[in-house]
Design a protein around this motif. Structure first.
Motif, PDB file in Angstrom:
ATOM      1  N   TYR A 176      92.495  51.481  37.491  1.00  0.00           N
ATOM      2  CA  TYR A 176      91.653  50.429  38.050  1.00  0.00           C
ATOM      3  C   TYR A 176      90.556  50.219  37.019  1.00  0.00           C
ATOM      4  O   TYR A 176      89.831  51.179  36.683  1.00  0.00           O
ATOM      5  CB  TYR A 176      91.034  50.813  39.405  1.00  0.00           C
ATOM      6  N   ASP A 177      90.445  48.994  36.496  1.00  0.00           N
ATOM      7  CA  ASP A 177      89.442  48.701  35.482  1.00  0.00           C
ATOM      8  C   ASP A 177      89.545  49.685  34.301  1.00  0.00           C
ATOM      9  O   ASP A 177      88.529  50.143  33.788  1.00  0.00           O
ATOM     10  CB  ASP A 177      88.044  48.749  36.117  1.00  0.00           C
ATOM     11  N   ASP A 178      90.760  50.010  33.945  1.00  0.00           N
ATOM     12  CA  ASP A 178      91.072  50.895  32.820  1.00  0.00           C
ATOM     13  C   ASP A 178      90.719  52.374  33.070  1.00  0.00           C
ATOM     14  O   ASP A 178      90.839  53.194  32.158  1.00  0.00           O
ATOM     15  CB  ASP A 178      90.381  50.415  31.535  1.00  0.00           C
ATOM     16  N   LYS A 179      90.310  52.682  34.286  1.00  0.00           N
ATOM     17  CA  LYS A 179      89.953  54.080  34.578  1.00  0.00           C
ATOM     18  C   LYS A 179      91.015  54.730  35.463  1.00  0.00           C
ATOM     19  O   LYS A 179      91.834  54.040  36.054  1.00  0.00           O
ATOM     20  CB  LYS A 179      88.606  54.137  35.277  1.00  0.00           C
ATOM     21  N   PHE A 180      90.915  56.020  35.579  1.00  0.00           N
ATOM     22  CA  PHE A 180      91.780  56.868  36.435  1.00  0.00           C
ATOM     23  C   PHE A 180      93.202  57.048  35.919  1.00  0.00           C
ATOM     24  O   PHE A 180      94.035  57.622  36.601  1.00  0.00           O
ATOM     25  CB  PHE A 180      91.838  56.331  37.890  1.00  0.00           C
TER      26      PHE A 180
END
Ligand code: IMP
Ligand code: MG
Length: 173
Positions: free
Chosen positions: A156-160
């Protein structure tokens, strides 16, 4: 932002990836594969998958993106081309998740132009009910309902992406 409990644990993922690799190794016995993971999301799945595949293979990456926030934009961006042509090769596209199908529809058509010997798709997750384009998935890890998931390469939004398991993601208002 809330990361829920694992939808698929590390152990479940490992087991399923092993099964997929076994099936692929069987189906391509005596042949050589060109594995094409779609970046960034498929990097973790693809690295586990290829380590368990038992036929000779080469890997080339395509960098695609169609998401802004948690909604698909409907526009697929392909940031790089294959290094070598797929002509005459047994190509296996590896994707993290089939959602609307727009990405896989686009990439499949693009690669078909290069006249591969065969072209199949292996998707780790299948969010079937969201499909707006018809795409045939040859290998699927797990079917999931219409929820937004992160982990095991998915963001999600380049995170996780670094979570080792798949979790449901909820945005807090
Ligand atoms: P499609 O073109 O709509 O099938 O979207 C496919 C791409 O959207 C995937 O490669 C993912 O990168 C992204 N995507 C779709 N659903 C999810 C999700 O639940 N979590 C994270 N990324 C997703
Ligand atoms: Mg993706």
């Amino acid at each position: 932002m809330v990361i829920g409990k694992p939808l698929f644990t590390v152990e479940q993922i490992q087991k399923r990836v092993g099964e997929l690799a076994g099936q692929i190794s069987h189906d391509y016995e005596g042949r050589e594969l060109l594995v094409v993971p779609l970046l960034k999301g498929a990097f973790m799945f693809a690295s586990d998958l290829v380590r368990a595949i038992r036929v000779p293979l080469t890997i080339d990456f395509l960098n695609t993106s169609s998401y802004s926030d948690t909604e698909t934009t409907g526009e697929v961006k392909v940031h790089c081309e294959l290094r070598d042509s797929a002509k005459g090769k047994d190509v296996l596209i590896v994707e993290d998740i089939a959602d609307t199908g727009i990405t896989l529809d686009f990439v499949t058509k693009k690669l078909q132009e290069q006249e591969p010997r065969s072209l199949k798709i292996c998707a780790f997750l299948d969010k079937k009910e969201r499909r707006t384009r018809e795409v045939h998935l040859d290998y699927v890890g797990f079917e999931i309902p219409n929820v937004y998931v992160v982990g095991y390469g998915l963001d999600y939004d380049d995170k996780f992406r670094n979570l080792p398991y798949i979790a449901i993601f909820k945005k807090t208002a």
